[in-house]
Motif scaffolding. Structure first.
Motif, PDB file in Angstrom:
ATOM      1  N   HIS A 127     102.788  37.280  37.363  1.00 61.31           N
ATOM      2  CA  HIS A 127     102.258  36.090  36.693  1.00 61.31           C
ATOM      3  C   HIS A 127     100.743  36.082  36.864  1.00 61.31           C
ATOM      4  O   HIS A 127     100.244  36.066  37.987  1.00 61.31           O
ATOM      5  N   ASP A 129      96.814  34.458  35.982  1.00 58.71           N
ATOM      6  CA  ASP A 129      96.053  33.294  35.576  1.00 58.71           C
ATOM      7  C   ASP A 129      94.594  33.720  35.442  1.00 58.71           C
ATOM      8  O   ASP A 129      94.277  34.909  35.499  1.00 58.71           O
ATOM      9  N   ALA A 164     105.871  41.920  31.692  1.00 61.01           N
ATOM     10  CA  ALA A 164     105.271  40.659  32.139  1.00 61.01           C
ATOM     11  C   ALA A 164     103.992  40.352  31.372  1.00 61.01           C
ATOM     12  O   ALA A 164     103.671  39.186  31.128  1.00 61.01           O
TER      13      ALA A 164
END
Length: 513
Positions: A127, A129, A164
Protein backbone atom coordinates in the motif's frame (compact mmCIF):
# COMPACT_ATOMS: atom_id res chain seq x y z
CA UNK A 1 17.70 2.09 11.32
CA UNK A 2 14.64 2.30 9.10
CA UNK A 3 14.47 0.59 5.72
CA UNK A 4 14.61 2.93 2.74
CA UNK A 5 13.90 0.44 -0.08
CA UNK A 6 12.18 -2.95 0.05
CA UNK A 7 12.96 -5.32 -2.81
CA UNK A 8 10.42 -8.11 -3.28
CA UNK A 9 12.18 -11.24 -4.55
CA UNK A 10 15.69 -12.62 -4.07
CA UNK A 11 16.27 -13.89 -7.58
CA UNK A 12 19.17 -12.56 -9.67
CA UNK A 13 17.42 -9.26 -10.42
CA UNK A 14 16.45 -8.56 -6.81
CA UNK A 15 19.88 -9.49 -5.47
CA UNK A 16 21.67 -7.39 -8.10
CA UNK A 17 19.45 -4.43 -7.25
CA UNK A 18 20.10 -4.94 -3.55
CA UNK A 19 23.83 -4.84 -4.22
CA UNK A 20 23.55 -1.63 -6.24
CA UNK A 21 21.41 0.14 -3.65
CA UNK A 22 23.64 -0.89 -0.75
CA UNK A 23 26.76 0.15 -2.66
CA UNK A 24 25.18 3.61 -2.88
CA UNK A 25 24.47 3.67 0.86
CA UNK A 26 20.75 2.88 0.75
CA UNK A 27 19.32 0.78 3.59
CA UNK A 28 17.77 -2.14 1.73
CA UNK A 29 15.61 -5.11 2.72
CA UNK A 30 14.98 -8.03 0.35
CA UNK A 31 11.89 -10.12 1.11
CA UNK A 32 11.80 -13.63 -0.36
CA UNK A 33 9.14 -16.31 0.10
CA UNK A 34 11.58 -19.19 -0.50
CA UNK A 35 13.29 -20.46 2.64
CA UNK A 36 16.55 -21.25 0.86
CA UNK A 37 18.39 -20.05 -2.25
CA UNK A 38 17.48 -21.51 -5.63
CA UNK A 39 19.03 -25.04 -5.83
CA UNK A 40 18.29 -25.76 -9.52
CA UNK A 41 20.14 -24.85 -12.69
CA UNK A 42 17.30 -22.86 -14.37
CA UNK A 43 18.80 -20.04 -16.47
CA UNK A 44 22.30 -21.01 -17.56
CA UNK A 45 24.01 -18.07 -19.19
CA UNK A 46 25.50 -14.67 -18.58
CA UNK A 47 25.89 -12.79 -21.84
CA UNK A 48 28.66 -10.26 -22.61
CA UNK A 49 26.89 -7.14 -21.34
CA UNK A 50 25.99 -8.82 -18.05
CA UNK A 51 29.60 -9.85 -17.56
CA UNK A 52 30.62 -6.27 -18.32
CA UNK A 53 28.27 -5.10 -15.57
CA UNK A 54 29.90 -7.48 -13.12
CA UNK A 55 33.25 -6.14 -14.30
CA UNK A 56 32.12 -2.58 -13.58
CA UNK A 57 31.78 -3.58 -9.92
CA UNK A 58 34.84 -5.81 -9.70
CA UNK A 59 32.74 -9.00 -9.56
CA UNK A 60 33.63 -10.60 -12.89
CA UNK A 61 36.41 -12.84 -11.47
CA UNK A 62 33.96 -14.37 -8.99
CA UNK A 63 31.63 -15.42 -11.78
CA UNK A 64 34.31 -16.49 -14.25
CA UNK A 65 35.74 -18.79 -11.58
CA UNK A 66 32.47 -20.73 -11.39
CA UNK A 67 31.56 -21.15 -15.06
CA UNK A 68 32.92 -21.94 -18.48
CA UNK A 69 32.99 -19.71 -21.51
CA UNK A 70 31.90 -20.17 -25.11
CA UNK A 71 32.68 -17.62 -27.81
CA UNK A 72 29.59 -18.38 -29.87
CA UNK A 73 25.90 -18.43 -29.14
CA UNK A 74 22.83 -19.43 -31.07
CA UNK A 75 19.89 -17.63 -32.60
CA UNK A 76 16.76 -19.82 -32.76
CA UNK A 77 18.98 -22.91 -32.61
CA UNK A 78 20.34 -22.31 -36.12
CA UNK A 79 23.60 -23.94 -37.17
CA UNK A 80 25.49 -20.69 -37.78
CA UNK A 81 26.31 -19.25 -34.39
CA UNK A 82 26.43 -15.63 -33.31
CA UNK A 83 30.05 -14.54 -33.01
CA UNK A 84 30.47 -12.59 -29.77
CA UNK A 85 34.24 -12.29 -30.34
CA UNK A 86 33.61 -9.82 -33.17
CA UNK A 87 31.98 -7.33 -30.79
CA UNK A 88 33.74 -4.42 -29.11
CA UNK A 89 34.15 -5.88 -25.63
CA UNK A 90 36.75 -7.54 -23.44
CA UNK A 91 34.12 -10.19 -22.70
CA UNK A 92 33.24 -11.58 -26.11
CA UNK A 93 31.72 -14.81 -24.86
CA UNK A 94 28.80 -16.41 -23.08
CA UNK A 95 29.48 -17.65 -19.57
CA UNK A 96 27.74 -20.93 -18.77
CA UNK A 97 26.87 -20.72 -15.09
CA UNK A 98 23.73 -22.16 -13.43
CA UNK A 99 21.27 -19.66 -12.00
CA UNK A 100 21.72 -21.27 -8.59
CA UNK A 101 25.40 -20.29 -8.64
CA UNK A 102 24.61 -16.79 -9.93
CA UNK A 103 22.19 -16.27 -7.05
CA UNK A 104 24.68 -17.61 -4.50
CA UNK A 105 27.42 -15.23 -5.67
CA UNK A 106 25.08 -12.23 -5.74
CA UNK A 107 23.71 -13.06 -2.30
CA UNK A 108 27.24 -13.28 -0.91
CA UNK A 109 27.98 -9.83 -2.32
CA UNK A 110 24.69 -8.39 -1.04
CA UNK A 111 25.41 -9.59 2.49
CA UNK A 112 28.95 -8.18 2.29
CA UNK A 113 27.38 -4.81 1.57
CA UNK A 114 24.95 -5.07 4.46
CA UNK A 115 21.72 -5.94 2.64
CA UNK A 116 19.18 -7.61 4.92
CA UNK A 117 17.57 -10.66 3.30
CA UNK A 118 14.38 -11.95 4.90
CA UNK A 119 13.73 -15.50 3.67
CA UNK A 120 10.63 -17.61 4.23
CA UNK A 121 8.45 -14.49 4.16
CA UNK A 122 5.72 -13.75 1.62
CA UNK A 123 4.46 -10.32 0.65
CA UNK A 124 0.67 -10.32 1.05
CA UNK A 125 -0.07 -6.61 0.71
CA UNK A 126 1.50 -3.45 -0.66
CA UNK A 127 0.00 0.00 0.00
CA UNK A 128 1.58 3.27 -1.08
CA UNK A 129 0.87 6.84 -0.10
CA UNK A 130 2.50 10.19 -0.82
CA UNK A 131 5.35 9.60 1.65
CA UNK A 132 6.16 5.91 1.33
CA UNK A 133 5.00 2.31 0.97
CA UNK A 134 3.74 -0.17 3.55
CA UNK A 135 4.40 -3.85 2.86
CA UNK A 136 2.48 -6.58 4.69
CA UNK A 137 4.71 -9.61 5.14
CA UNK A 138 3.65 -13.07 6.33
CA UNK A 139 6.33 -15.30 7.85
CA UNK A 140 6.75 -18.20 10.28
CA UNK A 141 5.96 -15.90 13.22
CA UNK A 142 2.87 -14.33 11.68
CA UNK A 143 2.27 -11.07 9.84
CA UNK A 144 4.14 -7.81 10.15
CA UNK A 145 4.07 -4.50 8.29
CA UNK A 146 7.28 -2.91 7.09
CA UNK A 147 7.44 0.63 5.79
CA UNK A 148 9.92 2.02 3.26
CA UNK A 149 10.22 4.95 0.92
CA UNK A 150 10.11 2.76 -2.21
CA UNK A 151 9.33 -0.81 -3.17
CA UNK A 152 10.73 -2.65 -6.19
CA UNK A 153 8.95 -5.75 -7.42
CA UNK A 154 11.46 -8.35 -8.60
CA UNK A 155 9.05 -11.16 -7.82
CA UNK A 156 8.45 -12.78 -11.19
CA UNK A 157 5.67 -13.01 -13.73
CA UNK A 158 2.93 -13.24 -11.09
CA UNK A 159 4.31 -10.24 -9.22
CA UNK A 160 2.31 -9.18 -6.16
CA UNK A 161 4.01 -5.78 -6.29
CA UNK A 162 2.85 -5.23 -9.88
CA UNK A 163 -0.71 -6.18 -8.96
CA UNK A 164 -0.69 -3.86 -5.95
CA UNK A 165 0.53 -1.00 -8.15
CA UNK A 166 -2.33 -1.63 -10.58
CA UNK A 167 0.05 -1.99 -13.53
CA UNK A 168 -1.32 -3.96 -16.47
CA UNK A 169 0.63 -6.88 -17.92
CA UNK A 170 -0.67 -7.25 -21.48
CA UNK A 171 0.62 -9.81 -23.94
CA UNK A 172 -0.06 -13.30 -25.24
CA UNK A 173 -0.78 -16.59 -23.49
CA UNK A 174 1.36 -19.64 -24.11
CA UNK A 175 0.87 -21.66 -27.28
CA UNK A 176 3.88 -23.94 -26.86
CA UNK A 177 5.80 -25.52 -23.99
CA UNK A 178 9.04 -27.39 -23.47
CA UNK A 179 10.54 -29.40 -20.63
CA UNK A 180 13.81 -29.28 -18.77
CA UNK A 181 15.45 -31.23 -15.99
CA UNK A 182 18.64 -31.80 -14.01
CA UNK A 183 19.71 -35.47 -13.92
CA UNK A 184 22.28 -37.16 -11.71
CA UNK A 185 22.58 -40.17 -14.04
CA UNK A 186 23.11 -40.04 -17.82
CA UNK A 187 24.66 -42.56 -20.18
CA UNK A 188 27.46 -40.36 -21.47
CA UNK A 189 28.58 -43.06 -23.91
CA UNK A 190 25.18 -43.30 -25.62
CA UNK A 191 25.60 -42.18 -29.27
CA UNK A 192 22.00 -40.96 -29.07
CA UNK A 193 23.29 -37.88 -27.22
CA UNK A 194 24.60 -36.53 -30.51
CA UNK A 195 21.34 -37.34 -32.28
CA UNK A 196 19.48 -35.57 -29.49
CA UNK A 197 21.60 -32.44 -29.94
CA UNK A 198 20.95 -32.58 -33.69
CA UNK A 199 17.21 -32.57 -32.92
CA UNK A 200 17.51 -29.40 -30.86
CA UNK A 201 17.91 -30.93 -27.40
CA UNK A 202 20.14 -28.77 -25.20
CA UNK A 203 22.47 -30.92 -23.09
CA UNK A 204 24.74 -29.14 -20.61
CA UNK A 205 27.07 -30.79 -18.04
CA UNK A 206 26.88 -29.01 -14.68
CA UNK A 207 28.79 -29.18 -11.41
CA UNK A 208 28.44 -32.30 -9.28
CA UNK A 209 28.01 -34.66 -12.25
CA UNK A 210 24.58 -33.19 -12.94
CA UNK A 211 23.45 -32.85 -16.56
CA UNK A 212 20.76 -30.46 -17.76
CA UNK A 213 18.45 -31.52 -20.61
CA UNK A 214 16.09 -29.07 -22.34
CA UNK A 215 13.82 -30.17 -25.17
CA UNK A 216 10.59 -29.50 -27.03
CA UNK A 217 8.68 -32.63 -27.99
CA UNK A 218 6.30 -32.01 -30.94
CA UNK A 219 3.88 -34.56 -29.46
CA UNK A 220 3.80 -32.76 -26.09
CA UNK A 221 4.39 -29.10 -26.95
CA UNK A 222 0.73 -28.13 -26.39
CA UNK A 223 0.68 -29.40 -22.79
CA UNK A 224 0.03 -26.64 -20.25
CA UNK A 225 3.05 -25.27 -18.43
CA UNK A 226 1.15 -25.92 -15.19
CA UNK A 227 1.15 -29.71 -15.72
CA UNK A 228 3.98 -31.38 -13.75
CA UNK A 229 6.74 -33.15 -15.68
CA UNK A 230 7.47 -36.79 -14.86
CA UNK A 231 10.59 -38.85 -15.45
CA UNK A 232 8.58 -41.21 -17.67
CA UNK A 233 7.44 -38.30 -19.83
CA UNK A 234 11.01 -37.03 -20.18
CA UNK A 235 12.26 -40.47 -21.19
CA UNK A 236 9.44 -40.88 -23.69
CA UNK A 237 10.12 -37.49 -25.26
CA UNK A 238 13.82 -38.23 -25.67
CA UNK A 239 13.06 -41.60 -27.25
CA UNK A 240 10.71 -39.96 -29.75
CA UNK A 241 13.35 -37.35 -30.62
CA UNK A 242 16.49 -39.47 -30.84
CA UNK A 243 15.54 -43.12 -30.35
CA UNK A 244 16.93 -43.42 -26.81
CA UNK A 245 16.26 -42.04 -23.35
CA UNK A 246 20.02 -41.43 -23.01
CA UNK A 247 20.06 -43.30 -19.73
CA UNK A 248 18.63 -40.40 -17.72
CA UNK A 249 17.75 -41.17 -14.09
CA UNK A 250 17.61 -39.65 -10.64
CA UNK A 251 16.15 -36.28 -11.62
CA UNK A 252 17.04 -33.48 -9.24
CA UNK A 253 14.54 -31.09 -10.79
CA UNK A 254 11.93 -31.24 -13.56
CA UNK A 255 9.99 -28.32 -14.98
CA UNK A 256 7.89 -27.17 -17.91
CA UNK A 257 8.17 -23.74 -19.50
CA UNK A 258 6.01 -21.90 -22.00
CA UNK A 259 6.10 -19.03 -24.46
CA UNK A 260 3.65 -16.68 -22.73
CA UNK A 261 4.94 -13.20 -23.54
CA UNK A 262 3.99 -10.11 -21.56
CA UNK A 263 5.35 -6.62 -20.92
CA UNK A 264 4.31 -4.33 -18.07
CA UNK A 265 2.45 -1.23 -19.22
CA UNK A 266 4.92 0.84 -17.22
CA UNK A 267 7.89 0.11 -14.99
CA UNK A 268 7.01 2.73 -12.37
CA UNK A 269 3.76 3.53 -10.58
CA UNK A 270 4.47 6.16 -7.94
CA UNK A 271 6.74 4.63 -5.32
CA UNK A 272 6.47 1.10 -6.71
CA UNK A 273 8.85 0.02 -9.48
CA UNK A 274 9.24 -3.22 -11.42
CA UNK A 275 12.26 -5.10 -12.74
CA UNK A 276 13.11 -8.49 -14.21
CA UNK A 277 10.30 -10.98 -14.80
CA UNK A 278 7.89 -8.74 -12.91
CA UNK A 279 8.24 -6.35 -15.85
CA UNK A 280 8.68 -8.75 -18.76
CA UNK A 281 8.25 -12.48 -19.46
CA UNK A 282 8.93 -14.44 -22.63
CA UNK A 283 10.12 -17.77 -23.98
CA UNK A 284 13.72 -18.42 -22.84
CA UNK A 285 15.01 -18.15 -26.41
CA UNK A 286 18.64 -17.12 -26.39
CA UNK A 287 18.80 -17.08 -22.59
CA UNK A 288 17.98 -13.36 -22.44
CA UNK A 289 15.55 -13.17 -19.51
CA UNK A 290 17.96 -13.30 -16.57
CA UNK A 291 20.40 -11.03 -18.37
CA UNK A 292 17.75 -8.42 -19.09
CA UNK A 293 16.76 -8.45 -15.43
CA UNK A 294 20.33 -7.86 -14.28
CA UNK A 295 20.58 -4.94 -16.68
CA UNK A 296 17.27 -3.53 -15.37
CA UNK A 297 18.74 -3.61 -11.86
CA UNK A 298 21.93 -1.85 -12.93
CA UNK A 299 19.96 0.92 -14.62
CA UNK A 300 17.58 1.39 -11.69
CA UNK A 301 19.90 1.07 -8.70
CA UNK A 302 21.84 4.32 -8.91
CA UNK A 303 18.79 6.32 -9.99
CA UNK A 304 16.69 5.11 -7.07
CA UNK A 305 19.62 5.73 -4.70
CA UNK A 306 19.86 9.30 -5.99
CA UNK A 307 16.16 9.79 -5.28
CA UNK A 308 16.50 8.39 -1.76
CA UNK A 309 19.52 10.58 -1.00
CA UNK A 310 17.75 13.69 -2.29
CA UNK A 311 20.04 14.75 -5.12
CA UNK A 312 18.28 13.20 -8.12
CA UNK A 313 17.61 15.73 -10.90
CA UNK A 314 13.98 16.05 -12.04
CA UNK A 315 12.96 13.10 -14.20
CA UNK A 316 15.94 10.87 -13.35
CA UNK A 317 13.90 8.12 -11.72
CA UNK A 318 11.29 8.28 -14.49
CA UNK A 319 14.09 7.68 -17.00
CA UNK A 320 14.25 4.09 -15.73
CA UNK A 321 10.95 3.41 -17.49
CA UNK A 322 11.76 5.42 -20.61
CA UNK A 323 15.12 3.68 -21.03
CA UNK A 324 14.43 0.12 -19.96
CA UNK A 325 10.86 -0.54 -21.15
CA UNK A 326 11.84 -0.25 -24.84
CA UNK A 327 14.63 -2.73 -24.14
CA UNK A 328 12.12 -5.12 -22.59
CA UNK A 329 9.89 -4.74 -25.63
CA UNK A 330 12.78 -5.44 -28.01
CA UNK A 331 13.69 -8.60 -26.09
CA UNK A 332 10.12 -9.90 -26.11
CA UNK A 333 9.94 -9.29 -29.86
CA UNK A 334 13.17 -11.10 -30.74
CA UNK A 335 12.27 -14.06 -28.52
CA UNK A 336 8.89 -14.27 -30.28
CA UNK A 337 10.70 -14.45 -33.62
CA UNK A 338 12.99 -17.22 -32.37
CA UNK A 339 10.05 -19.10 -30.85
CA UNK A 340 8.09 -18.90 -34.08
CA UNK A 341 11.02 -20.37 -36.02
CA UNK A 342 11.20 -23.24 -33.54
CA UNK A 343 7.46 -23.85 -33.49
CA UNK A 344 7.06 -23.88 -37.29
CA UNK A 345 9.81 -26.47 -37.51
CA UNK A 346 7.97 -28.74 -35.07
CA UNK A 347 4.58 -28.62 -36.83
CA UNK A 348 4.41 -31.19 -39.63
CA UNK A 349 2.30 -29.12 -42.03
CA UNK A 350 4.94 -26.37 -41.99
CA UNK A 351 7.97 -28.64 -42.09
CA UNK A 352 9.13 -27.88 -45.64
CA UNK A 353 8.64 -24.09 -45.71
CA UNK A 354 9.96 -23.85 -42.14
CA UNK A 355 13.11 -25.72 -43.14
CA UNK A 356 13.56 -23.38 -46.11
CA UNK A 357 13.07 -20.34 -43.88
CA UNK A 358 15.62 -21.60 -41.38
CA UNK A 359 18.12 -22.30 -44.17
CA UNK A 360 17.64 -18.78 -45.49
CA UNK A 361 18.17 -17.14 -42.08
CA UNK A 362 21.12 -19.43 -41.42
CA UNK A 363 22.64 -18.24 -44.70
CA UNK A 364 22.07 -14.63 -43.70
CA UNK A 365 23.79 -15.27 -40.37
CA UNK A 366 26.87 -16.17 -42.37
CA UNK A 367 27.07 -12.53 -43.47
CA UNK A 368 29.24 -10.52 -41.08
CA UNK A 369 26.95 -7.50 -40.92
CA UNK A 370 23.87 -9.62 -40.09
CA UNK A 371 25.72 -11.74 -37.57
CA UNK A 372 27.14 -8.70 -35.82
CA UNK A 373 23.70 -7.05 -35.69
CA UNK A 374 21.97 -10.02 -34.05
CA UNK A 375 24.95 -10.74 -31.80
CA UNK A 376 24.75 -7.16 -30.56
CA UNK A 377 21.06 -7.52 -29.79
CA UNK A 378 21.21 -10.86 -27.99
CA UNK A 379 24.35 -9.94 -26.05
CA UNK A 380 22.80 -6.53 -25.16
CA UNK A 381 26.03 -4.82 -26.18
CA UNK A 382 24.08 -2.70 -28.67
CA UNK A 383 21.77 -1.37 -25.96
CA UNK A 384 21.83 2.40 -26.00
CA UNK A 385 19.58 5.05 -24.55
CA UNK A 386 18.42 7.86 -26.85
CA UNK A 387 20.07 11.18 -25.95
CA UNK A 388 18.08 14.35 -25.51
CA UNK A 389 18.56 16.92 -28.24
CA UNK A 390 19.06 16.56 -31.96
CA UNK A 391 22.69 17.72 -31.85
CA UNK A 392 23.84 15.41 -29.07
CA UNK A 393 27.21 13.71 -29.48
CA UNK A 394 27.03 10.20 -30.97
CA UNK A 395 28.58 8.73 -27.81
CA UNK A 396 25.75 9.83 -25.53
CA UNK A 397 23.58 6.94 -24.35
CA UNK A 398 26.01 4.29 -25.59
CA UNK A 399 28.20 2.02 -23.49
CA UNK A 400 31.47 3.67 -22.61
CA UNK A 401 34.23 1.61 -24.28
CA UNK A 402 36.43 -0.12 -21.70
CA UNK A 403 39.49 1.65 -23.00
CA UNK A 404 42.93 1.03 -21.64
CA UNK A 405 44.23 4.24 -20.11
CA UNK A 406 46.86 5.90 -18.07
CA UNK A 407 45.43 8.11 -15.41
CA UNK A 408 46.87 10.72 -13.11
CA UNK A 409 45.89 10.28 -9.46
CA UNK A 410 44.26 6.93 -10.22
CA UNK A 411 45.33 3.30 -10.16
CA UNK A 412 42.87 2.42 -12.91
CA UNK A 413 44.32 0.83 -16.03
CA UNK A 414 41.01 0.76 -17.95
CA UNK A 415 37.77 2.68 -17.95
CA UNK A 416 35.61 0.06 -16.21
CA UNK A 417 37.79 0.24 -13.13
CA UNK A 418 36.74 3.86 -12.62
CA UNK A 419 33.18 2.72 -11.77
CA UNK A 420 33.88 0.15 -9.05
CA UNK A 421 32.17 2.22 -6.37
CA UNK A 422 29.06 3.02 -8.39
CA UNK A 423 29.74 6.73 -8.88
CA UNK A 424 29.92 8.82 -12.05
CA UNK A 425 33.31 9.08 -13.75
CA UNK A 426 34.38 12.26 -15.55
CA UNK A 427 37.24 11.51 -17.94
CA UNK A 428 39.37 14.47 -18.94
CA UNK A 429 41.25 13.84 -22.20
CA UNK A 430 42.21 17.51 -22.61
CA UNK A 431 44.51 17.87 -19.61
CA UNK A 432 42.44 20.68 -18.09
CA UNK A 433 44.20 21.43 -14.78
CA UNK A 434 41.23 23.41 -13.47
CA UNK A 435 38.73 20.60 -14.08
CA UNK A 436 39.31 18.41 -11.06
CA UNK A 437 39.06 21.10 -8.35
CA UNK A 438 36.04 22.66 -10.07
CA UNK A 439 34.12 19.36 -10.08
CA UNK A 440 35.22 18.26 -6.63
CA UNK A 441 33.93 21.52 -5.14
CA UNK A 442 30.35 20.59 -5.98
CA UNK A 443 30.15 16.88 -6.81
CA UNK A 444 33.06 15.12 -5.09
CA UNK A 445 30.82 12.51 -3.41
CA UNK A 446 29.10 11.62 -6.68
CA UNK A 447 31.70 12.06 -9.42
CA UNK A 448 35.23 10.70 -9.76
CA UNK A 449 37.28 13.05 -11.93
CA UNK A 450 40.31 11.59 -13.71
CA UNK A 451 42.71 13.07 -16.23
CA UNK A 452 43.55 10.28 -18.65
CA UNK A 453 45.57 9.49 -21.71
CA UNK A 454 43.79 6.97 -23.90
CA UNK A 455 46.09 4.40 -25.46
CA UNK A 456 43.55 2.05 -27.09
CA UNK A 457 42.39 2.52 -30.66
CA UNK A 458 38.73 3.57 -30.48
CA UNK A 459 37.76 5.71 -33.47
CA UNK A 460 34.50 6.78 -31.84
CA UNK A 461 36.56 8.65 -29.21
CA UNK A 462 38.57 10.62 -31.74
CA UNK A 463 38.56 14.29 -30.81
CA UNK A 464 36.77 13.75 -27.50
CA UNK A 465 37.96 16.12 -24.78
CA UNK A 466 35.67 15.07 -21.90
CA UNK A 467 33.29 12.20 -21.17
CA UNK A 468 30.87 11.89 -18.24
CA UNK A 469 30.11 8.22 -17.64
CA UNK A 470 27.07 7.13 -15.66
CA UNK A 471 27.36 4.60 -12.81
CA UNK A 472 25.88 1.92 -15.13
CA UNK A 473 28.62 2.43 -17.71
CA UNK A 474 26.64 4.43 -20.28
CA UNK A 475 27.78 7.84 -21.48
CA UNK A 476 25.80 10.72 -19.99
CA UNK A 477 27.63 13.53 -21.81
CA UNK A 478 30.59 13.98 -24.12
CA UNK A 479 32.35 16.99 -25.58
CA UNK A 480 34.72 17.38 -28.51
CA UNK A 481 35.15 21.11 -27.99
CA UNK A 482 38.61 22.61 -27.56
CA UNK A 483 37.10 25.80 -26.12
CA UNK A 484 37.71 25.51 -22.39
CA UNK A 485 35.09 28.09 -21.40
CA UNK A 486 32.38 26.61 -23.62
CA UNK A 487 33.20 23.14 -22.36
CA UNK A 488 32.96 24.32 -18.75
CA UNK A 489 29.46 25.65 -19.36
CA UNK A 490 28.35 22.42 -21.04
CA UNK A 491 29.90 20.32 -18.27
CA UNK A 492 28.16 22.19 -15.49
CA UNK A 493 24.81 21.74 -17.24
CA UNK A 494 25.48 18.02 -17.82
CA UNK A 495 26.45 17.46 -14.19
CA UNK A 496 23.28 19.21 -13.02
CA UNK A 497 21.17 17.16 -15.46
CA UNK A 498 22.64 13.83 -14.36
CA UNK A 499 24.42 14.14 -11.00
CA UNK A 500 22.10 16.77 -9.56
CA UNK A 501 22.78 20.16 -8.10
CA UNK A 502 26.15 20.78 -6.52
CA UNK A 503 26.25 19.93 -2.82
CA UNK A 504 26.18 23.60 -1.85
CA UNK A 505 22.90 24.08 -3.71
CA UNK A 506 21.09 21.00 -2.38
CA UNK A 507 18.09 21.49 -0.08
CA UNK A 508 18.06 19.78 3.30
CA UNK A 509 16.39 16.35 2.80
CA UNK A 510 13.01 15.85 4.44
CA UNK A 511 13.10 13.02 6.96
CA UNK A 512 9.96 11.36 5.63
CA UNK A 513 10.35 12.14 1.94
Amino acid sequence: MSTEVIVVGAGPTGLMLGCELALAGVRTLIVERRHAPQPNSRALTLHPRSIELMDLRGLAPRFLGHGRTAHGWHFAGLDTQLDFTALDTRHGYTLFIPQARTETLLEERARELGVEILRGHEVVGVHQDAEGVEVDVRGPEGEQTVRARYVVGCDGGRSSAREAAGVGFPGTDETMTGILGDFAIVDRNDPALQRARARGVLIVPLDGNITLFVCIDPARMRVSAHEPVTLDEFRSSLRSLCGSDCGIDEPRWLSRFGNATRLAERYRAGRILLAGDAAHIHFPAGGQGLNTGLQDAMNLGWKLAAEVHGWAPPGLLDSYDTERRPVGQAVTENTEVQTLLAELTLVDQYARPAAALRELIDELLGMEVVNRCLAGRVSALDTGYPPAGANADALIGRRMPDIGLTAAASNATRANELLLHGRFALLDFAGDEALRPAVETGWAERVNTVTVTQHDDHPELEGVTEVLVRPDGHVAWASRSSDTDARRTERTAALADWAGLSKDALPTPRSGA
